[in-house]
Enzyme design. Structure first.
Site, PDB file in Angstrom:
ATOM      1  N   SER A 136       0.859  -1.184   0.000  1.00 26.97           N
ATOM      2  CA  SER A 136       0.000   0.000   0.000  1.00 26.97           C
ATOM      3  C   SER A 136       0.893   1.232   0.000  1.00 26.97           C
ATOM      4  CB  SER A 136      -0.851   0.019   1.270  1.00 26.97           C
ATOM      5  OG  SER A 136      -1.425   1.296   1.468  1.00 26.97           O
ATOM      6  N   TYR A 149      -1.972  -0.906  10.703  1.00 29.19           N
ATOM      7  CA  TYR A 149      -2.130  -1.370   9.317  1.00 29.19           C
ATOM      8  C   TYR A 149      -0.892  -1.007   8.507  1.00 29.19           C
ATOM      9  CZ  TYR A 149      -3.828  -1.438   4.462  1.00 29.19           C
ATOM     10  OH  TYR A 149      -3.955  -1.654   3.117  1.00 29.19           O
TER      11      TYR A 149
HETATM   12  N1  LIG Z   1      -8.759  -0.626  -1.401  1.00 32.43           N
HETATM   13  C1  LIG Z   1      -7.748   0.106  -0.970  1.00 32.43           C
HETATM   14  O1  LIG Z   1      -7.884   1.316  -0.779  1.00 32.43           O
HETATM   15  C2  LIG Z   1      -6.398  -0.543  -0.753  1.00 32.43           C
HETATM   16  C3  LIG Z   1      -5.272   0.281  -0.797  1.00 32.43           C
HETATM   17  C4  LIG Z   1      -4.001  -0.295  -0.608  1.00 32.43           C
HETATM   18  C5  LIG Z   1      -3.896  -1.652  -0.375  1.00 32.43           C
HETATM   19  N2  LIG Z   1      -5.016  -2.434  -0.321  1.00 32.43           N
HETATM   20  C6  LIG Z   1      -4.831  -3.871  -0.075  1.00 32.43           C
HETATM   21  O2  LIG Z   1      -5.406  -4.606  -1.137  1.00 32.43           O
HETATM   22  C7  LIG Z   1      -5.728  -5.917  -0.687  1.00 32.43           C
HETATM   23  C8  LIG Z   1      -7.123  -6.282  -1.145  1.00 32.43           C
HETATM   24  O3  LIG Z   1      -8.039  -5.398  -0.554  1.00 32.43           O
HETATM   25  P1  LIG Z   1      -9.345  -4.854  -1.311  1.00 32.43           P
HETATM   26  O4  LIG Z   1      -9.174  -3.394  -1.441  1.00 32.43           O
HETATM   27  O5  LIG Z   1      -9.655  -5.667  -2.493  1.00 32.43           O
HETATM   28  O6  LIG Z   1     -10.425  -5.075  -0.104  1.00 32.43           O
HETATM   29  P2  LIG Z   1     -11.694  -6.038   0.032  1.00 32.43           P
HETATM   30  O7  LIG Z   1     -12.650  -5.744  -1.069  1.00 32.43           O
HETATM   31  O8  LIG Z   1     -12.150  -5.850   1.443  1.00 32.43           O
HETATM   32  O9  LIG Z   1     -11.104  -7.520  -0.160  1.00 32.43           O
HETATM   33  C9  LIG Z   1     -10.293  -8.126   0.816  1.00 32.43           C
HETATM   34  C10 LIG Z   1     -10.178  -9.619   0.531  1.00 32.43           C
HETATM   35  O10 LIG Z   1      -9.307 -10.221   1.503  1.00 32.43           O
HETATM   36  C11 LIG Z   1      -9.917 -11.399   1.979  1.00 32.43           C
HETATM   37  N3  LIG Z   1      -9.488 -11.723   3.337  1.00 32.43           N
HETATM   38  C12 LIG Z   1      -9.515 -10.945   4.442  1.00 32.43           C
HETATM   39  N4  LIG Z   1      -9.083 -11.622   5.507  1.00 32.43           N
HETATM   40  C13 LIG Z   1      -8.769 -12.867   5.066  1.00 32.43           C
HETATM   41  C14 LIG Z   1      -8.263 -14.051   5.684  1.00 32.43           C
HETATM   42  N5  LIG Z   1      -7.990 -14.132   6.993  1.00 32.43           N
HETATM   43  N6  LIG Z   1      -8.055 -15.160   4.909  1.00 32.43           N
HETATM   44  C15 LIG Z   1      -8.329 -15.129   3.604  1.00 32.43           C
HETATM   45  N7  LIG Z   1      -8.811 -14.047   2.963  1.00 32.43           N
HETATM   46  C16 LIG Z   1      -9.023 -12.941   3.693  1.00 32.43           C
HETATM   47  C17 LIG Z   1     -11.404 -11.141   1.896  1.00 32.43           C
HETATM   48  O11 LIG Z   1     -12.108 -12.371   1.721  1.00 32.43           O
HETATM   49  P3  LIG Z   1     -12.938 -13.144   2.855  1.00 32.43           P
HETATM   50  O12 LIG Z   1     -13.452 -12.087   3.802  1.00 32.43           O
HETATM   51  O13 LIG Z   1     -14.006 -13.849   2.096  1.00 32.43           O
HETATM   52  O14 LIG Z   1     -11.943 -14.065   3.441  1.00 32.43           O
HETATM   53  C18 LIG Z   1     -11.508 -10.327   0.614  1.00 32.43           C
HETATM   54  O15 LIG Z   1     -11.647 -11.171  -0.509  1.00 32.43           O
HETATM   55  C19 LIG Z   1      -5.541  -5.903   0.835  1.00 32.43           C
HETATM   56  O16 LIG Z   1      -4.304  -6.510   1.144  1.00 32.43           O
HETATM   57  C20 LIG Z   1      -5.506  -4.416   1.163  1.00 32.43           C
HETATM   58  O17 LIG Z   1      -4.766  -4.150   2.328  1.00 32.43           O
HETATM   59  C21 LIG Z   1      -6.264  -1.907  -0.513  1.00 32.43           C
END
Ligand SMILES: NC(=O)c1ccc[n+]([C@@H]2O[C@H](COP(=O)([O-])OP(=O)(O)OC[C@H]3O[C@@H](n4cnc5c(N)ncnc54)[C@H](OP(=O)(O)O)[C@@H]3O)[C@@H](O)[C@H]2O)c1
Length: 274
Positions: A136, A149
């Protein structure tokens, strides 16, 4: 990896956001997709398009090693991994309970490491493979109220940069994705955590200002398309760059901080959060 047709790819966190988008883009390119998350229901659409689903909790050793063993039993190889499962345990450093901090690291850092340790033996045997880890912009830029985080993503960045050097001679590539604010399920989970974390009264004004600022960022944030495209580009590239900054804020925030210095950057940050 080159052309993705027929390539065997594991996507973690495939039930929402970046993971779901990448899994769909891979299916459209003819890849053999293994979609993993704790919840299966949101991945039924991927299954209908040919993905193999895995109920996987990245905090659980057995769950990860069984999932990877199934992939190898079915397809005999793993060409690429989008190592993406993660969430934000937002709140002040003093306020987030240490058990919750442990869970944060268990998913964002150890979960990603657990998946790497599970797939690297097969990739070493193949003499090839690509792992795309999801950090991130906050792995570069400090912000109050999301420190734990950010710490997990700093650690993931350091771990990925070290691993990249270790496995490059073995024909395996490690790439970092560094998005800024992107509209997925992420902000709802992170702001929920912020609201549910009890804070001493001295933090209430900062928490409110931070929440308002975040809501503003996310209201204007782009969707996941550019980040999904970066992951696909990394997978299609013969020699991908070390990192992809996939949003405008992820590109300018670290640059502005380097340019104006930490002191001024901190002051600007706290002025925004007044
Ligand atoms: N969106 C942003 O602004 C942003 C910015 C920078 C980085 N990121 C990073 O991008 C990545 C994906 O996030 P996203 O934005 O796509 O958010 P999201 O829509 O909330 O998706 C998060 C995914 O992670 C899975 N997950 C969470 N805990 C888990 C666990 N213990 N075991 C297996 N799967 C798990 C969830 O699936 P289940 O709940 O079904 O397990 C879900 O599919 C993350 O690492 C996040 O930190 C996001």
């Amino acid at each position: 990896v080159g052309t993705l047709s027929g390539k065997v790819v594991l996507v973690t966190g495939a039930s929402s956001g970046f993971g779901l988008g990448v899994a769909e883009a891979l299916l459209a390119r003819g890849a053999k997709v293994h979609a993993a998350a704790r919840r299966l229901e949101p991945m039924r659409g991927l299954e209908a398009k040919g993905a193999r689903l895995h109920a996987m909790d990245v905090t659980d050793d057995a769950s990860v090693s069984e999932g990877v063993a199934q992939i190898l039993a079915e397809d005999g190889r793993i060409d690429a991994v989008f190592n993406n499962a993660g969430y934000g345990a937002y709140g002040a450093i003093e306020a987030v309970a240490i058990d919750e901090v442990r869970r944060q690291f268990e998913v964002n850092l150890f979960g990603a490491g657990r998946v790497m340790q599970a797939v690297l033996p097969a990739m070493r045997a193949q003499g090839s493979g690509l792992i795309v880890n999801t950090a991130s912009v906050v792995a570069h830029v400090p912000m109050p109220m999301l420190g734990w985080y950010a710490a997990s993503k700093h650690a993931l960045r350091a771990m990925s940069d070290a691993a990249r050097l270790e496995v490059a001679p073995l024909g395996i590539r490690i790439v970092l994705i560094e998005p800024g604010a992107v509209k997925t399920g992420f902000d709802t989970v992170a702001l929920d955590a912020l609201d549910k974390t009890a804070h001493p009264a001295e933090y209430h004004a900062l928490r409110k200002a931070f929440r308002n600022a975040m809501e503003g960022f996310y209201r204007n944030a782009p969707g996941p398309e550019a980040t999904v495209a970066a992951v696909i580009a990394a997978m299609e590239s013969e020699a991908p760059p070390r990192r992809y900054r996939t949003t405008a804020d992820a590109r300018w925030l670290p640059r502005v901080r380097a340019l104006i210095g930490e002191r001024l950057f901190d002051r600007l940050m706290m002025r925004v959060l007044k």
